[in-house]
Design a protein around this motif. Structure first.
Motif, PDB file in Angstrom:
ATOM      1  N   TYR A 242      24.688  35.090  -2.594  1.00  0.00           N
ATOM      2  CA  TYR A 242      25.335  35.775  -3.534  1.00  0.00           C
ATOM      3  C   TYR A 242      24.258  35.801  -4.585  1.00  0.00           C
ATOM      4  O   TYR A 242      23.882  34.885  -5.326  1.00  0.00           O
ATOM      5  N   ARG A 243      24.617  37.147  -5.634  1.00  0.00           N
ATOM      6  CA  ARG A 243      23.508  37.353  -6.693  1.00  0.00           C
ATOM      7  C   ARG A 243      24.414  38.140  -7.524  1.00  0.00           C
ATOM      8  O   ARG A 243      24.963  39.060  -6.958  1.00  0.00           O
TER       9      ARG A 243
ATOM     10  N   SER B 141      23.621  37.188 -15.237  1.00  0.00           N
ATOM     11  CA  SER B 141      21.819  36.704 -15.532  1.00  0.00           C
ATOM     12  C   SER B 141      21.423  36.781 -13.991  1.00  0.00           C
ATOM     13  O   SER B 141      20.575  36.146 -13.888  1.00  0.00           O
ATOM     14  N   MET B 142      22.227  37.540 -13.119  1.00  0.00           N
ATOM     15  CA  MET B 142      22.120  37.858 -11.591  1.00  0.00           C
ATOM     16  C   MET B 142      21.558  36.334 -11.132  1.00  0.00           C
ATOM     17  O   MET B 142      20.779  36.151 -10.275  1.00  0.00           O
ATOM     18  N   LYS B 143      22.572  35.122 -10.745  1.00  0.00           N
ATOM     19  CA  LYS B 143      22.067  33.958 -10.810  1.00  0.00           C
ATOM     20  C   LYS B 143      22.483  34.034  -9.284  1.00  0.00           C
ATOM     21  O   LYS B 143      23.129  34.779  -8.502  1.00  0.00           O
ATOM     22  N   HIS B 144      21.115  33.088  -8.226  1.00  0.00           N
ATOM     23  CA  HIS B 144      21.669  33.365  -6.535  1.00  0.00           C
ATOM     24  C   HIS B 144      22.402  32.327  -6.236  1.00  0.00           C
ATOM     25  O   HIS B 144      21.702  30.579  -6.654  1.00  0.00           O
ATOM     26  N   PHE B 145      23.105  32.219  -5.493  1.00  0.00           N
ATOM     27  CA  PHE B 145      23.731  31.160  -4.373  1.00  0.00           C
ATOM     28  C   PHE B 145      23.482  31.521  -3.121  1.00  0.00           C
ATOM     29  O   PHE B 145      24.158  32.249  -2.651  1.00  0.00           O
TER      30      PHE B 145
ATOM     31  N   ILE C  82      30.343  25.311   1.421  1.00  0.00           N
ATOM     32  CA  ILE C  82      29.736  24.470  -0.183  1.00  0.00           C
ATOM     33  C   ILE C  82      29.133  25.615  -0.955  1.00  0.00           C
ATOM     34  O   ILE C  82      27.927  26.469  -0.196  1.00  0.00           O
ATOM     35  N   GLU C  83      29.184  26.083  -2.085  1.00  0.00           N
ATOM     36  CA  GLU C  83      28.045  27.004  -2.981  1.00  0.00           C
ATOM     37  C   GLU C  83      26.446  26.289  -3.746  1.00  0.00           C
ATOM     38  O   GLU C  83      27.065  25.195  -4.064  1.00  0.00           O
ATOM     39  N   LYS C  84      25.693  26.833  -3.254  1.00  0.00           N
ATOM     40  CA  LYS C  84      24.557  25.766  -4.319  1.00  0.00           C
ATOM     41  C   LYS C  84      23.469  27.316  -5.286  1.00  0.00           C
ATOM     42  O   LYS C  84      23.375  27.806  -4.150  1.00  0.00           O
TER      43      LYS C  84
ATOM     44  N   ASP D 287      32.999  41.024  -5.269  1.00  0.00           N
ATOM     45  CA  ASP D 287      31.666  40.486  -5.162  1.00  0.00           C
ATOM     46  C   ASP D 287      31.636  40.763  -3.693  1.00  0.00           C
ATOM     47  O   ASP D 287      32.237  40.971  -2.842  1.00  0.00           O
ATOM     48  N   THR D 288      30.079  40.915  -3.612  1.00  0.00           N
ATOM     49  CA  THR D 288      29.050  41.136  -1.905  1.00  0.00           C
ATOM     50  C   THR D 288      28.699  40.154  -1.900  1.00  0.00           C
ATOM     51  O   THR D 288      28.197  39.359  -3.090  1.00  0.00           O
TER      52      THR D 288
END
Length: 136
Positions: free
Chosen positions: A38-39, A43-47, A57-59, A130-131
């Motif tokens: 997921y981005r 902030s276009m944070k990457h998970f 688990i999400e990191k 979300d996608t």
């Protein structure tokens, strides 16, 4: 005669609408387990997300910070996430679950490369759409 006719029409419409609802539901069996990405957000944070049917688990790969959730599937495409622990420096840190309300999610669309879901936190008015990219 008109009352019986009206009852038949209503029954038929209910039957047709229930069938079409089931036909429009995506096949979510392919995303109950796997790796996803997921981005998003401002902030276009990457998970990265790893799902094992009942655990997710999400990191954040940049910081190593993560969260572990218990998944309760309500049906094939609807589920609830409950936070179990934070992952800091590779170690689980148990939390008081009552401090973190559950997240309700509904999968809206599944393709070969991604899926779309809608989610909301219990007690909040915000609904996210979300996608998630399917990695494997």
């Amino acid at each position: 005669m008109t009352r019986i006719y009206l009852i038949k029409i209503i029954c038929f419409l209910l039957f047709v609408s229930s069938c079409s609802y089931k036909e429009n539901r995506p096949d979510c069996s392919t995303i109950r387990k796997g790796k996803f990405e997921y981005r998003g957000g401002f902030s276009m944070k990457h998970f990265t997300i790893e799902r094992y049917d009942s655990i997710q688990i999400e990191k954040d790969p940049d910081s190593g910070f993560g969260m572990k959730f218990k998944i309760e599937w309500d049906d094939e495409c609807d589920y609830e996430l409950r936070l179990i622990s934070f992952i800091i420096a590779g170690k689980d840190s148990l939390i008081n679950q009552s401090e973190f309300p559950p997240v309700k999610a509904q999968v809206l669309k599944v393709t070969k490369n991604y899926y779309v879901c809608r989610s909301s936190v219990q007690g909040k008015n915000t609904i996210r759409r979300d996608t998630m990219l399917i990695i494997k």
